[in-house]
Motif scaffolding. Structure first.
Motif, PDB file in Angstrom:
ATOM      1  N   VAL A   1       0.856  -1.198   0.000  1.00 26.27           N
ATOM      2  CA  VAL A   1       0.000   0.000   0.000  1.00 26.27           C
ATOM      3  C   VAL A   1       0.887   1.241   0.000  1.00 26.27           C
ATOM      4  CG1 VAL A   1      -2.018  -0.987   1.141  1.00 26.27           C
ATOM      5  CG2 VAL A   1      -0.166  -0.068   2.532  1.00 26.27           C
ATOM      6  N   SER A   2       0.386   2.295  -0.617  1.00 26.87           N
ATOM      7  CA  SER A   2       1.140   3.544  -0.556  1.00 26.87           C
ATOM      8  C   SER A   2       0.181   4.713  -0.457  1.00 26.87           C
ATOM      9  CB  SER A   2       2.048   3.683  -1.777  1.00 26.87           C
ATOM     10  OG  SER A   2       1.292   3.650  -2.947  1.00 26.87           O
ATOM     11  N   LEU A   3       0.681   5.769   0.150  1.00 26.67           N
ATOM     12  CA  LEU A   3      -0.136   6.960   0.339  1.00 26.67           C
ATOM     13  C   LEU A   3       0.735   8.197   0.194  1.00 26.67           C
ATOM     14  CD1 LEU A   3      -3.113   6.524   1.120  1.00 26.67           C
ATOM     15  CD2 LEU A   3      -2.592   7.494   3.323  1.00 26.67           C
ATOM     16  N   THR A   4       0.192   9.197  -0.472  1.00 29.84           N
ATOM     17  CA  THR A   4       0.940  10.438  -0.676  1.00 29.84           C
ATOM     18  C   THR A   4       0.131  11.613  -0.117  1.00 29.84           C
ATOM     19  OG1 THR A   4      -0.024  10.500  -2.880  1.00 29.84           O
ATOM     20  CG2 THR A   4       2.224   9.680  -2.719  1.00 29.84           C
ATOM     21  N   PRO A   5       0.805  12.739   0.149  1.00 34.17           N
ATOM     22  CA  PRO A   5       0.133  13.887   0.782  1.00 34.17           C
ATOM     23  C   PRO A   5      -1.042  14.446  -0.030  1.00 34.17           C
ATOM     24  CG  PRO A   5       2.512  14.183   0.810  1.00 34.17           C
ATOM     25  CD  PRO A   5       2.246  12.979  -0.037  1.00 34.17           C
ATOM     26  N   ASP A   6      -1.094  14.126  -1.323  1.00 32.25           N
ATOM     27  CA  ASP A   6      -2.191  14.665  -2.145  1.00 32.25           C
ATOM     28  C   ASP A   6      -3.371  13.702  -2.250  1.00 32.25           C
ATOM     29  OD1 ASP A   6      -1.007  12.733  -3.637  1.00 32.25           O
ATOM     30  OD2 ASP A   6      -0.706  13.931  -5.442  1.00 32.25           O
ATOM     31  N   HIS A   7      -3.344  12.616  -1.492  1.00 33.56           N
ATOM     32  CA  HIS A   7      -4.446  11.647  -1.560  1.00 33.56           C
ATOM     33  C   HIS A   7      -5.742  12.311  -1.073  1.00 33.56           C
ATOM     34  CE1 HIS A   7      -6.916   8.121  -0.974  1.00 33.56           C
ATOM     35  NE2 HIS A   7      -5.996   7.397  -1.575  1.00 33.56           N
ATOM     36  N   PRO A   8      -6.809  12.267  -1.900  1.00 40.60           N
ATOM     37  CA  PRO A   8      -8.040  12.975  -1.527  1.00 40.60           C
ATOM     38  C   PRO A   8      -8.678  12.474  -0.224  1.00 40.60           C
ATOM     39  CG  PRO A   8      -8.373  11.602  -3.480  1.00 40.60           C
ATOM     40  CD  PRO A   8      -6.906  11.612  -3.211  1.00 40.60           C
ATOM     41  N   LYS A   9      -8.440  11.213   0.120  1.00 42.16           N
ATOM     42  CA  LYS A   9      -9.057  10.664   1.336  1.00 42.16           C
ATOM     43  C   LYS A   9      -8.057  10.533   2.489  1.00 42.16           C
ATOM     44  CE  LYS A   9     -12.960   8.196  -0.566  1.00 42.16           C
ATOM     45  NZ  LYS A   9     -13.536   6.896  -0.895  1.00 42.16           N
ATOM     46  N   ARG A  10      -6.960  11.317   2.443  1.00 47.22           N
ATOM     47  CA  ARG A  10      -5.904  11.133   3.443  1.00 47.22           C
ATOM     48  C   ARG A  10      -6.411  11.337   4.875  1.00 47.22           C
ATOM     49  NH1 ARG A  10      -5.208  15.786   0.781  1.00 47.22           N
ATOM     50  NH2 ARG A  10      -5.136  17.704   2.001  1.00 47.22           N
ATOM     51  N   GLU A  11      -7.337  12.299   5.038  1.00 45.82           N
ATOM     52  CA  GLU A  11      -7.828  12.590   6.389  1.00 45.82           C
ATOM     53  C   GLU A  11      -8.673  11.438   6.916  1.00 45.82           C
ATOM     54  OE1 GLU A  11      -8.855  16.895   6.404  1.00 45.82           O
ATOM     55  OE2 GLU A  11      -9.986  16.288   8.206  1.00 45.82           O
ATOM     56  N   GLU A  12      -9.553  10.988   6.052  1.00 47.67           N
ATOM     57  CA  GLU A  12     -10.427   9.860   6.380  1.00 47.67           C
ATOM     58  C   GLU A  12      -9.606   8.613   6.714  1.00 47.67           C
ATOM     59  OE1 GLU A  12     -13.539   7.446   3.693  1.00 47.67           O
ATOM     60  OE2 GLU A  12     -13.485   9.619   3.327  1.00 47.67           O
ATOM     61  N   LEU A  13      -8.602   8.354   5.878  1.00 48.54           N
ATOM     62  CA  LEU A  13      -7.753   7.183   6.082  1.00 48.54           C
ATOM     63  C   LEU A  13      -6.949   7.318   7.371  1.00 48.54           C
ATOM     64  CD1 LEU A  13      -6.557   6.699   2.411  1.00 48.54           C
ATOM     65  CD2 LEU A  13      -7.877   5.045   3.737  1.00 48.54           C
ATOM     66  N   ARG A  14      -6.431   8.518   7.606  1.00 49.57           N
ATOM     67  CA  ARG A  14      -5.652   8.744   8.816  1.00 49.57           C
ATOM     68  C   ARG A  14      -6.515   8.467  10.054  1.00 49.57           C
ATOM     69  NH1 ARG A  14      -4.027  14.139  11.907  1.00 49.57           N
ATOM     70  NH2 ARG A  14      -2.439  13.241  13.255  1.00 49.57           N
ATOM     71  N   ASN A  15      -7.733   9.012  10.053  1.00 49.85           N
ATOM     72  CA  ASN A  15      -8.619   8.871  11.209  1.00 49.85           C
ATOM     73  C   ASN A  15      -9.013   7.420  11.486  1.00 49.85           C
ATOM     74  OD1 ASN A  15      -8.559  11.573  11.810  1.00 49.85           O
ATOM     75  ND2 ASN A  15     -10.329  12.061  10.540  1.00 49.85           N
ATOM     76  N   MET A  16      -9.092   6.651  10.420  1.00 50.00           N
ATOM     77  CA  MET A  16      -9.491   5.255  10.557  1.00 50.00           C
ATOM     78  C   MET A  16      -8.520   4.472  11.451  1.00 50.00           C
ATOM     79  SD  MET A  16     -10.675   2.961   7.400  1.00 50.00           S
ATOM     80  CE  MET A  16      -9.251   2.090   6.813  1.00 50.00           C
ATOM     81  N   PHE A  17      -7.223   4.808  11.344  1.00 49.48           N
ATOM     82  CA  PHE A  17      -6.207   4.052  12.089  1.00 49.48           C
ATOM     83  C   PHE A  17      -5.822   4.733  13.403  1.00 49.48           C
ATOM     84  CE2 PHE A  17      -5.188   3.354   7.497  1.00 49.48           C
ATOM     85  CZ  PHE A  17      -5.617   2.032   7.436  1.00 49.48           C
ATOM     86  N   LEU A  18      -6.382   5.911  13.628  1.00 51.56           N
ATOM     87  CA  LEU A  18      -5.916   6.771  14.723  1.00 51.56           C
ATOM     88  C   LEU A  18      -6.534   6.459  16.091  1.00 51.56           C
ATOM     89  CD1 LEU A  18      -3.846   9.016  14.719  1.00 51.56           C
ATOM     90  CD2 LEU A  18      -5.632  10.660  14.152  1.00 51.56           C
ATOM     91  N   SER A  19      -7.620   5.696  16.106  1.00 49.93           N
ATOM     92  CA  SER A  19      -8.229   5.347  17.393  1.00 49.93           C
ATOM     93  C   SER A  19      -7.692   4.004  17.863  1.00 49.93           C
ATOM     94  CB  SER A  19      -9.748   5.247  17.243  1.00 49.93           C
ATOM     95  OG  SER A  19     -10.247   6.480  16.814  1.00 49.93           O
ATOM     96  N   GLU A  20      -7.548   3.898  19.185  1.00 44.53           N
ATOM     97  CA  GLU A  20      -6.974   2.668  19.731  1.00 44.53           C
ATOM     98  C   GLU A  20      -7.828   1.453  19.359  1.00 44.53           C
ATOM     99  OE1 GLU A  20      -5.027   2.147  23.879  1.00 44.53           O
ATOM    100  OE2 GLU A  20      -7.051   1.329  24.034  1.00 44.53           O
ATOM    101  N   HIS A  21      -7.153   0.384  18.918  1.00 41.91           N
ATOM    102  CA  HIS A  21      -7.858  -0.835  18.534  1.00 41.91           C
ATOM    103  C   HIS A  21      -6.964  -2.056  18.714  1.00 41.91           C
ATOM    104  CE1 HIS A  21      -5.745   0.524  14.843  1.00 41.91           C
ATOM    105  NE2 HIS A  21      -5.599  -0.759  14.612  1.00 41.91           N
ATOM    106  N   THR A  22      -7.574  -3.211  18.535  1.00 42.10           N
ATOM    107  CA  THR A  22      -6.808  -4.463  18.544  1.00 42.10           C
ATOM    108  C   THR A  22      -7.213  -5.257  17.296  1.00 42.10           C
ATOM    109  OG1 THR A  22      -8.510  -5.707  19.737  1.00 42.10           O
ATOM    110  CG2 THR A  22      -6.833  -4.600  21.075  1.00 42.10           C
ATOM    111  N   HIS A  23      -6.409  -6.277  17.009  1.00 48.30           N
ATOM    112  CA  HIS A  23      -6.762  -7.218  15.945  1.00 48.30           C
ATOM    113  C   HIS A  23      -6.550  -8.633  16.491  1.00 48.30           C
ATOM    114  CE1 HIS A  23      -6.323  -3.890  13.119  1.00 48.30           C
ATOM    115  NE2 HIS A  23      -5.141  -3.653  13.642  1.00 48.30           N
ATOM    116  N   SER A  24      -7.284  -9.579  15.905  1.00 53.17           N
ATOM    117  CA  SER A  24      -7.051 -10.972  16.310  1.00 53.17           C
ATOM    118  C   SER A  24      -5.858 -11.540  15.534  1.00 53.17           C
ATOM    119  CB  SER A  24      -8.304 -11.815  16.063  1.00 53.17           C
ATOM    120  OG  SER A  24      -8.681 -11.689  14.712  1.00 53.17           O
TER     121      SER A  24
END
Ligand SMILES: [Fe+2]
Length: 183
Positions: A75-98
């Motif tokens: 996966v790659s992401l650049t500063p001009d990605h239109p959904k960068r804020e949305e994507l950033r927020n998705m991973f920004l809250s504390e979580h766990t994975h199995s």
């Protein structure tokens, strides 16, 4: 340079480690695998997933053999990605994975926050860094307001990235990726 900063749950800095071997040891004591892979081979930003996996074939195959991962992607992401804020927020809250969360930074950087016991281990990862966060470890990831990274992701379950959010707001008390970069 990769960096490990240890904070308490209120966001007070307890320790800052810059030496790779010390970072590796400290994280290993928490069952977090941290490696630095050789990045000598030139790889343009435009490289395809196949080209990236070919360059890191040896390490990728070693890791897949060792942990039995079922799928890999890039996966790659650049500063001009239109959904960068949305994507950033998705991973920004504390979580766990199995599943483990396993990443290799082919390019750019990002910050992992591992909430283990009463401490938060902030791992600033950059090109050449491999990190494996154990299953069920509370964590979050900050790519910053101007995300720039390319990473190989390894999955051992077919569902890929499934997060169980803890509902904690602890991530707000810790310095952001942007602040870590500036520090
Ligand atoms: Fe995660």
């Amino acid at each position: 340079m990769s960096l490990l900063k240890v904070y308490d749950e209120e966001g007070n800095l307890l320790e800052s480690i810059k030496d790779y071997e010390e970072i590796r040891k400290k994280l290993a004591s928490l069952k977090v695998i941290f490696e630095r892979w050789n990045t000598d081979k030139e790889l343009p930003w435009s490289a395809t997933q196949e080209e990236v996996l070919q360059v890191y074939k040896e390490d990728v195959e070693r890791i897949v053999r060792e942990y039995g991962f079922k799928s890999i992607d890039v996966v790659s992401l650049t500063p001009d990605h239109p959904k960068r804020e949305e994507l950033r927020n998705m991973f920004l809250s504390e979580h766990t994975h199995s599943d483990f969360e396993v990443r290799f930074f082919v390019d750019g950087c990002g910050t992992f926050y591992l909430h283990i016991g009463d401490k938060v281990y902030v791992v600033f990862c950059e090109k050449g860094d491999f990190i494996s966060v154990p299953a069920n470890t509370k964590h979050w990831f900050d790519m910053g307001t101007k995300p720039f990274f390319k990473a190989i992701r390894f999955f051992s379950i077919p569902e890929g990235w499934v997060a169980n959010f803890t509902g904690s707001d602890i991530s707000k008390r810790l310095p952001s990726h942007d602040e870590i970069v500036e520090s």
